[in-house]
Design a protein around this motif. Sequence first.
Motif, PDB file in Angstrom:
ATOM      1  N   MET A  55     -30.325  -0.341 -23.239  1.00 15.61           N
ATOM      2  CA  MET A  55     -29.597  -0.621 -24.474  1.00 15.61           C
ATOM      3  C   MET A  55     -30.359  -1.651 -25.280  1.00 15.61           C
ATOM      4  N   PHE A  56     -30.557  -1.360 -26.550  1.00 18.41           N
ATOM      5  CA  PHE A  56     -31.162  -2.342 -27.441  1.00 18.41           C
ATOM      6  C   PHE A  56     -30.130  -2.697 -28.502  1.00 18.41           C
ATOM      7  N   ASP A  57     -29.731  -3.946 -28.517  1.00 18.36           N
ATOM      8  CA  ASP A  57     -28.774  -4.407 -29.510  1.00 18.36           C
ATOM      9  C   ASP A  57     -27.502  -3.545 -29.500  1.00 18.36           C
ATOM     10  N   GLY A  58     -27.057  -3.212 -28.305  1.00 18.23           N
ATOM     11  CA  GLY A  58     -25.824  -2.454 -28.190  1.00 18.23           C
ATOM     12  C   GLY A  58     -25.951  -0.956 -28.352  1.00 18.23           C
ATOM     13  N   GLN A  59     -27.185  -0.458 -28.642  1.00 12.79           N
ATOM     14  CA  GLN A  59     -27.373   0.985 -28.813  1.00 12.79           C
ATOM     15  C   GLN A  59     -28.326   1.506 -27.751  1.00 12.79           C
ATOM     16  N   SER A  60     -28.054   2.711 -27.282  1.00 17.32           N
ATOM     17  CA  SER A  60     -28.929   3.270 -26.264  1.00 17.32           C
ATOM     18  C   SER A  60     -30.215   3.771 -26.907  1.00 17.32           C
ATOM     19  N   VAL A  61     -31.357   3.531 -26.265  1.00 13.13           N
ATOM     20  CA  VAL A  61     -32.614   4.052 -26.797  1.00 13.13           C
ATOM     21  C   VAL A  61     -33.012   5.354 -26.089  1.00 13.13           C
ATOM     22  N   LEU A  62     -32.281   5.695 -25.050  1.00 20.27           N
ATOM     23  CA  LEU A  62     -32.670   6.872 -24.276  1.00 20.27           C
ATOM     24  C   LEU A  62     -32.505   8.139 -25.107  1.00 20.27           C
ATOM     25  N   GLY A  63     -33.499   9.033 -24.980  1.00 20.99           N
ATOM     26  CA  GLY A  63     -33.447  10.290 -25.711  1.00 20.99           C
ATOM     27  C   GLY A  63     -33.929  10.180 -27.144  1.00 20.99           C
ATOM     28  N   ARG A  64     -34.285   8.964 -27.564  1.00 14.87           N
ATOM     29  CA  ARG A  64     -34.820   8.828 -28.917  1.00 14.87           C
ATOM     30  C   ARG A  64     -36.341   8.887 -28.869  1.00 14.87           C
ATOM     31  N   THR A  65     -36.936   9.330 -29.985  1.00 15.25           N
ATOM     32  CA  THR A  65     -38.400   9.423 -30.053  1.00 15.25           C
ATOM     33  C   THR A  65     -38.974   8.039 -30.364  1.00 15.25           C
ATOM     34  N   PRO A  66     -40.268   7.840 -30.075  1.00 14.06           N
ATOM     35  CA  PRO A  66     -40.871   6.529 -30.342  1.00 14.06           C
ATOM     36  C   PRO A  66     -40.668   6.038 -31.772  1.00 14.06           C
ATOM     37  N   TYR A  67     -40.772   6.942 -32.773  1.00 10.19           N
ATOM     38  CA  TYR A  67     -40.636   6.432 -34.143  1.00 10.19           C
ATOM     39  C   TYR A  67     -39.197   6.036 -34.454  1.00 10.19           C
ATOM     40  N   GLU A  68     -38.232   6.720 -33.827  1.00 18.53           N
ATOM     41  CA  GLU A  68     -36.833   6.322 -34.036  1.00 18.53           C
ATOM     42  C   GLU A  68     -36.569   4.952 -33.422  1.00 18.53           C
ATOM     43  N   MET A  86     -25.077 -11.651 -23.039  1.00 18.47           N
ATOM     44  CA  MET A  86     -25.580 -10.294 -23.335  1.00 18.47           C
ATOM     45  C   MET A  86     -26.896 -10.403 -24.099  1.00 18.47           C
ATOM     46  N   GLY A  87     -27.965  -9.901 -23.521  1.00 19.11           N
ATOM     47  CA  GLY A  87     -29.273  -9.992 -24.174  1.00 19.11           C
ATOM     48  C   GLY A  87     -29.452  -8.918 -25.216  1.00 19.11           C
ATOM     49  N   ILE A  88     -30.518  -9.067 -25.987  1.00 22.10           N
ATOM     50  CA  ILE A  88     -30.794  -8.068 -27.019  1.00 22.10           C
ATOM     51  C   ILE A  88     -31.267  -6.775 -26.371  1.00 22.10           C
ATOM     52  N   LEU A  89     -31.930  -6.907 -25.235  1.00 29.94           N
ATOM     53  CA  LEU A  89     -32.375  -5.722 -24.492  1.00 29.94           C
ATOM     54  C   LEU A  89     -31.741  -5.762 -23.104  1.00 29.94           C
ATOM     55  N   GLU A  90     -31.014  -4.705 -22.784  1.00 24.43           N
ATOM     56  CA  GLU A  90     -30.345  -4.640 -21.481  1.00 24.43           C
ATOM     57  C   GLU A  90     -30.811  -3.381 -20.750  1.00 24.43           C
ATOM     58  N   VAL A  91     -31.511  -3.589 -19.645  1.00 27.84           N
ATOM     59  CA  VAL A  91     -31.932  -2.456 -18.823  1.00 27.84           C
ATOM     60  C   VAL A  91     -31.071  -2.452 -17.575  1.00 27.84           C
ATOM     61  N   LYS A  92     -30.391  -1.334 -17.314  1.00 33.42           N
ATOM     62  CA  LYS A  92     -29.477  -1.310 -16.163  1.00 33.42           C
ATOM     63  C   LYS A  92     -29.751  -0.127 -15.262  1.00 33.42           C
ATOM     64  N   GLY A  93     -30.057  -0.415 -14.012  1.00 32.77           N
ATOM     65  CA  GLY A  93     -30.172   0.623 -12.992  1.00 32.77           C
ATOM     66  C   GLY A  93     -31.167   1.719 -13.301  1.00 32.77           C
ATOM     67  N   VAL A  94     -32.320   1.349 -13.875  1.00 28.89           N
ATOM     68  CA  VAL A  94     -33.293   2.386 -14.264  1.00 28.89           C
ATOM     69  C   VAL A  94     -34.135   2.836 -13.073  1.00 28.89           C
ATOM     70  N   ASN A  95     -34.165   4.146 -12.865  1.00 27.88           N
ATOM     71  CA  ASN A  95     -35.007   4.765 -11.836  1.00 27.88           C
ATOM     72  C   ASN A  95     -35.960   5.722 -12.501  1.00 27.88           C
ATOM     73  N   LYS A  96     -37.204   5.727 -12.025  1.00 25.39           N
ATOM     74  CA  LYS A  96     -38.147   6.734 -12.516  1.00 25.39           C
ATOM     75  C   LYS A  96     -39.034   7.155 -11.355  1.00 25.39           C
ATOM     76  N   ARG A  97     -39.098   8.449 -11.154  1.00 22.70           N
ATOM     77  CA  ARG A  97     -39.847   8.985 -10.026  1.00 22.70           C
ATOM     78  C   ARG A  97     -40.902   9.943 -10.559  1.00 22.70           C
ATOM     79  N   PHE A  98     -42.155   9.769 -10.111  1.00 23.82           N
ATOM     80  CA  PHE A  98     -43.198  10.753 -10.422  1.00 23.82           C
ATOM     81  C   PHE A  98     -43.511  11.485  -9.129  1.00 23.82           C
ATOM     82  N   GLY A  99     -43.009  12.675  -8.965  1.00 25.60           N
ATOM     83  CA  GLY A  99     -43.231  13.402  -7.715  1.00 25.60           C
ATOM     84  C   GLY A  99     -42.723  12.583  -6.548  1.00 25.60           C
TER      85      GLY A  99
END
Lengths: 251, 407
Positions: free
Chosen positions: A61-74, A1-14
């Motif tokens: 996930m960063f260190d077991g916590q989701s970063v999604l929905g958090r602001t850059p400073y958080e 388990m890595g410190i940063l885990e990205v799983k199944g990320v999709n991003k669409r611009f138009g």
Amino acid sequence: MGILEVKGVNKRFGGLQALGDVNLSVAENTVHAIIGPNGAGKSTLLNCLVGKLIPDTGSVMFDGQSVLGRTPYEINQMGISRVFQTPEIFGDLTVFENMVIPAFAKRDGAFRMHAFESVANEKDICIMAEQMLVDVNMQDKMHMHSASLSRGDKRRLEMAMCLLQEPRLLLLDEPTAGMARADTNNTIDLLKEIKQKRDITIAIIEHDMHVVFSLADRITVLAQGTPLVEDVPENIRGNPKVREAYLGEAA
Amino acid sequence: MLGLSKKDLTFLLIVAVLTLCAPFLLNPFPTDSAMAQFNAGYPDLMQRFVIFGIFAIGFNILFGLTGYLSFGHAAFLGVGSYSAVWMFKLLSMNVLPAILLSMIIAGLFSVLIGFVSLRRSGIYFSILTLAFAQMSFNLAYSVLTPITNGETGLQLTLDDPRVLGQSATPQGGIPVTSLFGIEMRATHELAVGGWTFQFNAGYYLCAIVMILAFYVALRIFRSPFGLMLRAVKSNQNRLNYTGLNPKPYTLAAFVISGVYAGLAGGLLASMDPLAGAERMQWTASGEVVLMTILGGAGTMIGPVLGAGFIKYFENIFSKINDTVLHQWFAFMPDGMEDFFVFLLHPFVGKGWHLTLGILFMLVVTFLPGGLVEGGQRIARLLRRERTDSNDRPDPEHHPRETPHVAE
């Protein structure tokens, strides 16, 4: 388990699928490079990690916590620091003041109403900032206006600002873009030195293969928004798929 | 001492001494000399100098440090004035509770306006604040007449239900504002030779409040909080990625400057207990922007200088009319006299705005750092002459040292 885990990320611009089902695992205390041709989605991926963009689907996930929905400073307060492609520093302030700000952020969090203390009286903060400037060999430029630094020094300052916070994950976005060979080598040395001195995980986006192969423990190749291969540098070098992605099928 | 460095302490002391000696310094010409009309040392004008100085110091905490240009700060000044007059009407003629209430109400008001306006930055922020201020002005002017007394303005009357103190003096007049018995209008006159110096209780109250306000601002400028505000101006993106939340910092700066404006409004009403809606008009908001930029935004003393400058022009230049001009040029032959009067006429009297406008243009064009930069340049020239030009560093290739914020 890595410190940063990205799983199944999709991003669409138009109509453009910028990221398609990206999976990425960055192991702790390694240097992980993300490479790929222009438009491969490297910067989009990075922006998803620091809270500038929110992926359509998937999890980060960063260190077991989701970063999604958090602001850059958080996200920064969680332990992720980012160095930009063009140095982002406080140009109106002195080099020393630039260093003091992350020191306060580390000690006092995202906001504290310390309107009546004097910066000069915060001895521990000042010592921390000065020590870091000595570490990156910029102590003689301490009282200079940071806007008047050379580009290489601005980069160095920005990196020092990020390191001062002792992040667990340092994200570097093309740290040597537009640099002369000598400066590039200095940056490589600086990063190697950082890596030696402290426990830190570094994820680096880079075009310069010289930098990538001198630093990376693992490399992920991104093409058209999807990871093509992930492997150690030795195997990436000769991989036909990578060649194809970079040079096109005809080659 | 006082939590300040030696340099700042000296600076504060100089400002304090200058402020307290203003009745002398602003009265350089003997009372019956021809130049006496340029004297600014009378209570009414001196009060305005320091009150608008406070207003500008507060505005500078927002604009000078964070770069957020508010076009609606007069709203807080007006709210402060109304609160103070209501306190005089309902509680007592003591200025202390009135000033406190005006600061609190202006503070609450600025939390509300700041919270909404700070959702945007740059020009959108400025327009939002302007819109709020105009809204406040129109509300005060018409809709809220029961509270603000509409276009007449809120005044004291003979039947105010004052809880502490009487509704009217035994002589049948309206009581005057005071601080624990010291009447604000009390003036001691001192005649020395041809000069008459006026020492007014109200002025000294305002002066002391301004010195305190200046001291607080100085502490804020030197604090980590002040540094964060300058960082907001410099690079908000980097601040975000350094783990700091710019929003509460800017809101705090907005509220602090709102409280300063409320304090100024409360003092205005304490010196002369009436409040009118025109104090909230957009021209009044624009005036404090001019003061700050003219003096030097982001510097400590600049806004005070700018406020003094503009109020001086408003009160002194506007009094020079054609009769005065004719007196000045009386020694010339008739035709020439008329010609010079004709030439100067648009710039004085009612035309003082023109002079101020030209001056403002010149300052912004040639001294982007305001009057303070002008002073610094003169000081640098003098210093250079003294140290001789032998080993002058090459100005083109020398790293620029950061100007100290206080200078």
